[in-house]
Design an enzyme around this catalytic site. Structure first.
Site, PDB file in Angstrom:
ATOM      1  N   GLY A  15      -4.879   2.233  -6.599  1.00  0.00           N
ATOM      2  CA  GLY A  15      -5.506   0.849  -5.889  1.00  0.00           C
ATOM      3  C   GLY A  15      -5.318  -0.283  -4.769  1.00  0.00           C
ATOM      4  O   GLY A  15      -4.430   0.636  -4.372  1.00  0.00           O
ATOM      5  N   GLY A  17      -5.625  -2.509  -2.686  1.00  0.00           N
ATOM      6  CA  GLY A  17      -5.901  -4.195  -2.516  1.00  0.00           C
ATOM      7  C   GLY A  17      -4.649  -5.031  -1.897  1.00  0.00           C
ATOM      8  O   GLY A  17      -4.149  -3.579  -1.412  1.00  0.00           O
ATOM      9  N   PHE A  18      -4.473  -5.561  -1.930  1.00  0.00           N
ATOM     10  CA  PHE A  18      -3.397  -6.106  -1.494  1.00  0.00           C
ATOM     11  C   PHE A  18      -2.019  -6.104  -2.348  1.00  0.00           C
ATOM     12  O   PHE A  18      -0.940  -5.062  -1.342  1.00  0.00           O
ATOM     13  CB  PHE A  18      -2.865  -7.674  -1.726  1.00  0.00           C
ATOM     14  CG  PHE A  18      -4.227  -8.205  -0.613  1.00  0.00           C
ATOM     15  CD1 PHE A  18      -4.035  -9.082   0.176  1.00  0.00           C
ATOM     16  CD2 PHE A  18      -4.894  -9.060  -1.079  1.00  0.00           C
ATOM     17  CE1 PHE A  18      -4.594  -9.178   0.952  1.00  0.00           C
ATOM     18  CE2 PHE A  18      -6.521  -9.955  -0.950  1.00  0.00           C
ATOM     19  CZ  PHE A  18      -5.880 -10.225   0.328  1.00  0.00           C
ATOM     20  N   GLY A  19      -1.816  -5.329  -3.222  1.00  0.00           N
ATOM     21  CA  GLY A  19      -1.044  -4.696  -3.990  1.00  0.00           C
ATOM     22  C   GLY A  19      -0.731  -3.457  -3.749  1.00  0.00           C
ATOM     23  O   GLY A  19       0.289  -2.883  -3.088  1.00  0.00           O
ATOM     24  N   VAL A  83      -9.752   4.908 -10.565  1.00  0.00           N
ATOM     25  CA  VAL A  83      -8.766   6.367 -11.615  1.00  0.00           C
ATOM     26  C   VAL A  83      -8.983   5.963 -13.176  1.00  0.00           C
ATOM     27  O   VAL A  83      -9.605   5.178 -13.535  1.00  0.00           O
ATOM     28  CB  VAL A  83      -7.486   6.154 -11.592  1.00  0.00           C
ATOM     29  CG1 VAL A  83      -6.475   5.862 -12.705  1.00  0.00           C
ATOM     30  CG2 VAL A  83      -6.893   6.471  -9.882  1.00  0.00           C
ATOM     31  N   GLU A 178     -16.017 -22.517  -2.860  1.00  0.00           N
ATOM     32  CA  GLU A 178     -16.039 -22.679  -1.249  1.00  0.00           C
ATOM     33  C   GLU A 178     -17.560 -22.269  -1.823  1.00  0.00           C
ATOM     34  O   GLU A 178     -18.168 -22.897   0.222  1.00  0.00           O
ATOM     35  CB  GLU A 178     -14.947 -21.428  -1.145  1.00  0.00           C
ATOM     36  CG  GLU A 178     -13.755 -21.807  -0.782  1.00  0.00           C
ATOM     37  CD  GLU A 178     -12.968 -20.910  -0.075  1.00  0.00           C
ATOM     38  OE1 GLU A 178     -11.186 -20.700   0.325  1.00  0.00           O
ATOM     39  OE2 GLU A 178     -12.469 -19.586  -1.316  1.00  0.00           O
ATOM     40  N   ASP A 315      -2.659  -7.887 -10.265  1.00  0.00           N
ATOM     41  CA  ASP A 315      -4.074  -8.619 -10.929  1.00  0.00           C
ATOM     42  C   ASP A 315      -3.630  -7.730 -12.267  1.00  0.00           C
ATOM     43  O   ASP A 315      -4.216  -7.933 -13.389  1.00  0.00           O
ATOM     44  CB  ASP A 315      -5.370  -8.710 -10.713  1.00  0.00           C
ATOM     45  CG  ASP A 315      -5.640  -9.777  -9.747  1.00  0.00           C
ATOM     46  OD1 ASP A 315      -4.570 -11.224  -9.913  1.00  0.00           O
ATOM     47  OD2 ASP A 315      -6.051  -9.819  -8.901  1.00  0.00           O
ATOM     48  N   ALA A 326      -3.448 -13.837  -4.005  1.00  0.00           N
ATOM     49  CA  ALA A 326      -3.134 -12.091  -3.045  1.00  0.00           C
ATOM     50  C   ALA A 326      -1.405 -11.862  -2.354  1.00  0.00           C
ATOM     51  O   ALA A 326      -1.320 -11.195  -3.080  1.00  0.00           O
ATOM     52  CB  ALA A 326      -3.299 -12.582  -1.810  1.00  0.00           C
ATOM     53  N   GLN A 327      -0.717 -13.393  -2.274  1.00  0.00           N
ATOM     54  CA  GLN A 327       0.316 -13.109  -2.593  1.00  0.00           C
ATOM     55  C   GLN A 327       1.314 -12.267  -3.494  1.00  0.00           C
ATOM     56  O   GLN A 327       2.492 -12.106  -3.485  1.00  0.00           O
ATOM     57  CB  GLN A 327       0.886 -15.181  -2.067  1.00  0.00           C
ATOM     58  CG  GLN A 327       1.175 -14.913  -0.721  1.00  0.00           C
ATOM     59  CD  GLN A 327       1.850 -14.520   0.023  1.00  0.00           C
ATOM     60  OE1 GLN A 327       2.695 -14.132  -0.425  1.00  0.00           O
ATOM     61  NE2 GLN A 327       0.883 -13.701   1.163  1.00  0.00           N
TER      62      GLN A 327
END
Length: 441
Positions: A15, A17-19, A83, A178, A315, A326-327
């Site tokens: 992955g 993403g952010f992580g 994966v 939003e 996540d 995200a953090q």
């Protein structure tokens, strides 16, 4: 040499993403070889997907190529693939890509596959109410939203016009708020004067949630301010309202007053997330428990129980009721990378992951946002400026920041939307993609 006597330590990251991305970058100068596997060739800044869907930003501004981001990281290799299986005994991961599949060995594994949209067991809703988890979703929604105004312009039946000009957003968390706010801005600020047979200001934007508050995780004070601003913008907020069915021309809900139907051609699903199917596969392979959302219940140091070489972050992990933001992904990804480095340096490991909460933010309209940072609460222009600064900070790449600022200037100061192009392919490709995925090996 690692303990398996096969040269440099091999780290596989699942992955981007952010992580996954921040874990990979944290291993830049470590004596390891990193293989980053991701289902797309880009890193997605998911919090700004709604701006792609509403014509503010282009997809390229929130999705820079992974290879470009990591081009100066010599110990990192990027592979395209999804994966599908992790074998803890053989220490391998198996991935599929168009027309092929492959297996990669690892010494340490960081699983950061993110989350998928949850329809709470009603996956059939997705056909008529797309979620907001991918570029494909955002582009499809862009086509549906702007297309609704175009098709309403062609109608002569008042009932049909009303259906086209009714937008229902399900989920009053940050994404839903939003999205509803930006559709309201489109209808009331950007599009009036561009049509001859319809008045975009007559559009109805309905925000639906089964809970009794909007932005429930922000606290009562900011929730109330957000609700007041939404009402001021003309958004109809229906709380305590559960969606029971979605079809092509409308949505059915259960309210305190009973069953109701809302006629609408454009429905957007922003409620609920779940761990991807890979989480279930890994849980079975390792004998690990999962929470209600399918996330792996990890040890305090983010490792999978019984497998200190496997980390689940962002996540993918269930730990101390941390939110799926995200953090959490960024910090847990860095923590996993730090644990691998310590292990290779012979230092003690197993330190628990400590999350530093940098706050939560949601923008409602131009110059109006809410932000919660510790015990401090901000709203209005100050909250919006904080939101602007934070999102610019975490947009990857200088070019992306510059073009994002230019497009924000056009949209927030002016009255234009620089990214209104939508195609039939974007709107109708979902079924073709589903058929394609069914034929993957």
């Amino acid at each position: 040499m690692d303990e398996r006597g096969q040269g440099r330590h091999r780290v596989v990251v699942v992955g981007a993403g952010f992580g996954g991305l921040f874990a990979t970058k944290a291993l830049k100068n470590a004596p390891v070889d990193v293989t980053l596997i991701n289902g797309t060739a880009y890193h997605l800044f998911q919090p700004l997907l709604y701006q792609v869907a509403t014509g503010i930003l282009s997809e390229g501004e929130i999705a820079p190529p992974i290879r470009e981001i990591l081009k100066r990281q010599d110990n990192a290799k990027v592979l395209l693939g999804t994966v599908t299986e992790i074998d803890p005994a053989a220490k391998t991961v198996t991935a599929v890509a168009p027309g092929t599949s492959y297996t990669v060995e690892y010494d340490s594994l960081i699983v950061a596959a993110g989350a998928s949209q949850s329809y709470f067991g009603n996956d059939g809703f997705a056909e008529h109410a797309p979620g907001m988890k991918s570029i494909d979703d955002a582009l499809e929604l862009r086509g549906r939203i702007f297309g609704a105004f175009e098709l309403a312009e062609l109608e002569t039946d008042p009932a049909a016009i009303e259906r086209w000009l009714t937008f229902v957003v399900v989920g009053a968390g940050p994404t839903g708020v939003e999205m509803a706010g930006q559709i309201a801005e489109l209808a009331h600020r950007h599009l009036p004067g561009q049509y001859r047979n319809i008045d975009p200001k007559q559009a109805r934007i309905i925000l639906v949630d089964a809970l009794d508050t909007v932005l429930s995780t922000f606290g009562d004070h900011l929730s109330t301010k957000a609700l007041r601003q939404l009402h001021k913008m003309g958004v109809e907020v229906e709380l305590g309202t559960k969606v029971v069915d979605v079809d092509e021309t409308g949505i059915e809900v259960e309210t305190r007053n009973g069953h109701q139907r809302i006629e609408s051609m454009t429905k957007i699903w922003a409620a609920g997330v779940a761990a991807p199917s890979l989480s279930t596969q890994l849980a079975k392979a390792t004998g690990t428990s999962t929470d209600r959302a399918g996330r792996l219940e990890v040890n305090p140091d983010c490792t999978v129980p019984g497998h200190p070489e496997i980390f689940a972050v962002g996540d993918m992990m269930a730990l101390n009721r941390l939110p799926g933001v995200a953090q959490v992904a960024i910090q847990s990804g860095r923590h996993a990378a730090g644990q691998i480095r310590k292990r290779l340096e012979g230092q003690p490991t197993g330190q628990p992951f400590k999350y530093f909460d940098k706050g939560s933010m949601a923008t409602i309209s131009r110059f109006s946002a809410v932000a919660s940072v510790g015990k401090l609460h901000f709203s209005g222009v100050i909250g919006w400026l904080m939101w602007l600064a934070v999102h610019l900070l975490y947009l990857v790449g200088f070019k992306n920041r510059v073009t994002a600022v230019l497009h924000w200037f056009v949209s927030f100061i002016g009255r234009g939307r620089s990214e209104r192009v939508a195609t039939f392919q974007q709107v109708f490709a979902r079924r073709a993609l589903q058929e394609y995925r069914q034929h993957l090996p």
